[in-house]
Motif scaffolding. Structure first.
Motif, short mmCIF file in Angstrom:
data_model
loop_
_atom_site.label_atom_id
_atom_site.label_comp_id
_atom_site.label_asym_id
_atom_site.label_seq_id
_atom_site.Cartn_x
_atom_site.Cartn_y
_atom_site.Cartn_z
N GLU A 147 31.88 8.67 11.04
CA GLU A 147 32.48 7.38 11.36
C GLU A 147 31.39 6.32 11.51
OE1 GLU A 147 35.82 6.59 11.45
OE2 GLU A 147 34.51 4.87 11.20
N PHE A 148 31.61 5.16 10.93
CA PHE A 148 30.60 4.08 11.03
C PHE A 148 31.15 2.85 11.75
CE2 PHE A 148 29.53 6.64 7.26
CZ PHE A 148 28.24 7.02 7.58
N GLU A 151 32.00 -1.00 17.74
CA GLU A 151 32.91 -1.52 18.75
C GLU A 151 32.96 -3.04 18.62
OE1 GLU A 151 32.01 -0.07 22.66
OE2 GLU A 151 31.74 1.96 21.91
N ILE A 211 15.98 -2.46 15.04
CA ILE A 211 16.03 -3.24 16.29
C ILE A 211 14.73 -3.05 17.07
CG2 ILE A 211 17.28 -3.59 18.47
CD1 ILE A 211 19.80 -2.52 17.03
N PHE A 245 20.59 -6.76 11.69
CA PHE A 245 19.92 -5.92 12.69
C PHE A 245 18.46 -6.30 12.88
CE2 PHE A 245 22.84 -2.81 14.44
CZ PHE A 245 23.96 -3.20 13.75
N LEU A 246 18.22 -7.59 12.92
CA LEU A 246 16.88 -8.10 13.22
C LEU A 246 16.95 -9.06 14.40
CD1 LEU A 246 15.26 -8.76 9.70
CD2 LEU A 246 14.72 -6.94 11.33
N GLY A 251 17.33 -4.94 23.72
CA GLY A 251 17.35 -3.58 23.17
C GLY A 251 18.77 -3.10 22.94
N PHE A 252 18.87 -1.98 22.23
CA PHE A 252 20.21 -1.48 21.90
C PHE A 252 20.75 -0.59 23.02
CE2 PHE A 252 17.06 1.32 19.78
CZ PHE A 252 17.38 2.55 20.34
N GLY A 253 22.10 -0.62 23.14
CA GLY A 253 22.77 0.24 24.10
C GLY A 253 24.01 0.81 23.45
N CYS A 256 26.49 5.03 20.98
CA CYS A 256 26.01 5.71 19.77
C CYS A 256 24.50 5.71 19.60
CB CYS A 256 26.65 5.08 18.54
SG CYS A 256 28.40 5.43 18.47
N PHE A 257 23.89 4.53 19.46
CA PHE A 257 22.47 4.50 19.09
C PHE A 257 21.58 5.31 20.04
CE2 PHE A 257 22.49 0.30 16.44
CZ PHE A 257 23.21 0.95 15.46
N PHE A 316 27.54 -3.70 26.83
CA PHE A 316 26.30 -3.45 26.07
C PHE A 316 26.15 -4.40 24.89
CE2 PHE A 316 27.11 -1.31 21.99
CZ PHE A 316 28.44 -0.98 22.08
N LYS A 317 27.28 -5.02 24.49
CA LYS A 317 27.24 -6.09 23.49
C LYS A 317 28.51 -6.91 23.65
CE LYS A 317 29.51 -3.83 19.67
NZ LYS A 317 29.51 -3.48 18.28
C1 UDX Z 1 26.89 1.50 16.15
C2 UDX Z 1 26.84 1.49 14.62
O1 UDX Z 1 26.63 0.15 14.15
C3 UDX Z 1 28.11 2.07 14.02
O2 UDX Z 1 28.00 2.16 12.60
C4 UDX Z 1 28.33 3.46 14.62
O3 UDX Z 1 29.55 4.01 14.15
C5 UDX Z 1 28.34 3.42 16.13
O4 UDX Z 1 27.12 2.82 16.60
P1 UDX Z 1 28.05 0.01 18.08
O5 UDX Z 1 27.33 0.90 19.04
O6 UDX Z 1 29.48 -0.30 18.29
O7 UDX Z 1 27.95 0.63 16.58
O8 UDX Z 1 27.28 -1.38 18.07
P2 UDX Z 1 26.33 -2.24 17.13
O9 UDX Z 1 27.00 -3.51 16.82
O10 UDX Z 1 25.79 -1.47 16.01
O11 UDX Z 1 25.17 -2.58 18.19
C6 UDX Z 1 24.43 -1.55 18.85
C7 UDX Z 1 23.47 -2.13 19.85
O12 UDX Z 1 22.38 -2.77 19.21
C8 UDX Z 1 24.06 -3.19 20.78
O13 UDX Z 1 23.53 -2.98 22.08
C9 UDX Z 1 23.58 -4.49 20.20
O14 UDX Z 1 23.52 -5.53 21.14
C10 UDX Z 1 22.21 -4.09 19.69
N1 UDX Z 1 21.69 -4.91 18.59
C11 UDX Z 1 22.32 -4.93 17.39
C12 UDX Z 1 20.50 -5.62 18.76
O15 UDX Z 1 19.89 -5.61 19.85
N2 UDX Z 1 20.00 -6.33 17.70
C13 UDX Z 1 20.62 -6.37 16.49
O16 UDX Z 1 20.08 -7.03 15.58
C14 UDX Z 1 21.82 -5.65 16.33
#
Ligand code: UDX
Length: 442
Positions: A147-148, A151, A211, A245-246, A251-253, A256-257, A316-317
């Motif tokens: 699944e891709f 949220e 990221i 994604f730049l 940071g990411f939360g 998933c990631f 987280f976003k």
């Molecule tokens: C992600 C994948 O994109 C998706 O394909 C997979 O199925 C599940 O994991 P999601 O976790 O919903 O989806 O959020 P996403 O929009 O990808 O963002 C992930 C995190 O990265 C967030 O915390 C977001 O704020 C952060 N982010 C994203 C950045 O900090 N910078 C960016 O340029 C993009």
């Protein structure tokens, strides 16, 4: 659909909306009860309406019983959670028990499709579990269809996917599942089970790497007096790089990631490899969160003890109420541990955030949060934060420190309003140079 989390609910509702009959099975009675009463356990734009529409049309139902859910089913999707275990490995207990329950209930031939993100090799042992637990041998096939969905945009992501990936040891079964996805008009990659499972991890790890890459560049920019926003824009026009994604920030939360990068690193380690890049991606991500607290402490004169700090954004976003692995909550905990009073506001994630961090002081809007605060940290890029009345915010605050964790605002405009502004990687105008100095001039 087995599992009524994000993936199960969105996939189920979308397949029903496309005219299929969908039964959603979950062992959690509370969730099934809510769904049967027309309530959605998660916030996802458009999902509650879509589920309601399809339930009324008789195409969608919810049950705790595998017997009811699997009756006459041609396709059974496993959409259960795979949380992180103690060493970062994926905890597969829910996949195992779903496979066992499917096997015990199975009374006709079916295709079992795994949507959960699972370590490479899971499809193989899922097949073994089902074979072992069937009361009598019935023909079935296991297909991996990672699944891709993101949220916040899960429905459009389902309806207009970039690609569909299908992996199986039974190519005919993969072709049958491809037909189910045919009208979504996206390229389909049909491959073996292990490759399909790896495509999911490699995709998420690559996005997380982008990221962390831009976040590392942001730290260098800040020290050297460059602006990471312009750097990312300038890079993104290169077709080999692209603009996505730049976005530098906290940071990411999310669910998933962080989990998937850890699980992939754990898989590599378990097989005797040293995943240097994946480890660095996680390290940089942790540092981005720490940096926000460090900046706040430095701007508040070296101590957070007794200071009032406001946080805008706890999810987280944007566009989700999900606070799993939210950078905002890491920052909030760190501020609280150092003795700060933390006022907080989020448009939809207040309840989840306060359940996780009860010491937060919840506020009913951004202005109430800013009132009497000595620093304001903007940590989730919600649209409603873009057009706040910053003049009013400035007047309400005891000290106008603004830390823009998502680079949402124009630094010059905010400084002109009297804010002490710091973004992420925005060293332009001498911000970073003041700290680092200009080496060549000495
Ligand atoms: C992600 C994948 O994109 C998706 O394909 C997979 O199925 C599940 O994991 P999601 O976790 O919903 O989806 O959020 P996403 O929009 O990808 O963002 C992930 C995190 O990265 C967030 O915390 C977001 O704020 C952060 N982010 C994203 C950045 O900090 N910078 C960016 O340029 C993009």
């Amino acid at each position: 659909m087995i599992g009524s989390g994000y993936v199960g609910l969105v996939t189920g509702a979308c397949f029903a909306d496309l005219g299929n009959n969908v039964s959603l099975v979950d062992i959690d009675e509370r969730k099934i009860d809510m769904l049967q009463n027309g309530k959605m356990p998660i916030y996802e734009p458009g999902l509650a309406e879509m589920a309601q529409r399809n339930t009324l049309a008789g195409r969608m139902n919810f049950t705790t019983s595998y017997d009811c859910g699997l009756q006459g089913a041609e396709f059974v999707f496993i959409c259960v959670g795979t949380p992180s275990g103690v060493d970062g490995e994926a905890d597969l207990q829910y996949v195992r028990s779903a496979a066992r329950s499917i096997a015990e209930t199975m009374d006709h031939s079916m295709i079992i499709i795994n949507k959960s993100t699972v370590p490479v090799g899971t499809g193989d042992w899922t097949t073994e579990i089902i074979e072992r637990n069937q009361p009598q041998p019935i023909d079935f096939a296991v297909v991996s269809c990672p699944e891709f969905l993101r949220e916040g945009s899960a429905i459009p992501d389902f309806m207009q996917p970039d690609r569909t990936v299908l992996g199986s040891t039974d190519p005919a079964a993969a072709e049958t599942v491809a037909e189910l996805y045919a009208h979504l008009d996206a390229p389909t990659v049909i491959t073996d089970l292990r490759t399909a499972e790896m495509i999911k991890y490699a995709s998420n790890a690559f996005l997380a790497t982008r990221i962390s890459f831009i976040n590392e560049i942001s730290i260098i920019c800040e020290r050297l007096g460059a602006d990471v926003e312009e750097v990312a824009r300038g890079m993104g026009f290169d077709k080999r790089i692209g603009p996505h994604f730049l976005q530098a920030g906290v940071g990411f939360g999310g669910s998933c990631f962080p989990k998937d990068v850890k699980a992939l690193a754990n898989m590599a380690q378990t097989h005797g490899m040293h995943p240097q890049l994946l480890n660095a991606v996680m390290e940089i991500n942790a540092f981005q969160r720490r940096q926000i607290t460090l900046k706040a402490r430095e701007m508040l004169g070296g101590s957070l003890n007794g200071k009032t700090v406001a946080i805008l954004g706890l999810a987280f976003k944007q566009n989700t109420d999900d606070t799993r692995e939210s950078p905002s909550l890491t920052v909030a905990r760190s501020l609280l541990n150092q003795g700060a009073v933390v006022k907080a506001y989020d448009p939809v994630a207040m309840e989840n955030a306060c359940a996780e961090v009860p010491a937060l002081t919840p506020c009913e809007n951004p202005y109430k949060a800013a009132e009497d605060a000595e620093a304001l940290l903007v940590l989730t890029p919600w649209n409603e934060f873009k057009q706040l009345n910053m003049k009013r915010i400035r007047q309400l605050m005891r000290r106008p420190i603004l830390i823009d964790g998502r680079n949402m605002y124009n630094p010059e405009e905010l400084r002109a309003l009297g804010f002490e502004y710091r973004g992420v990687g925005r060293g332009y105008n001498g911000e970073g140079l003041a700290a680092g100095g200009n080496d060549q001039a000495d």
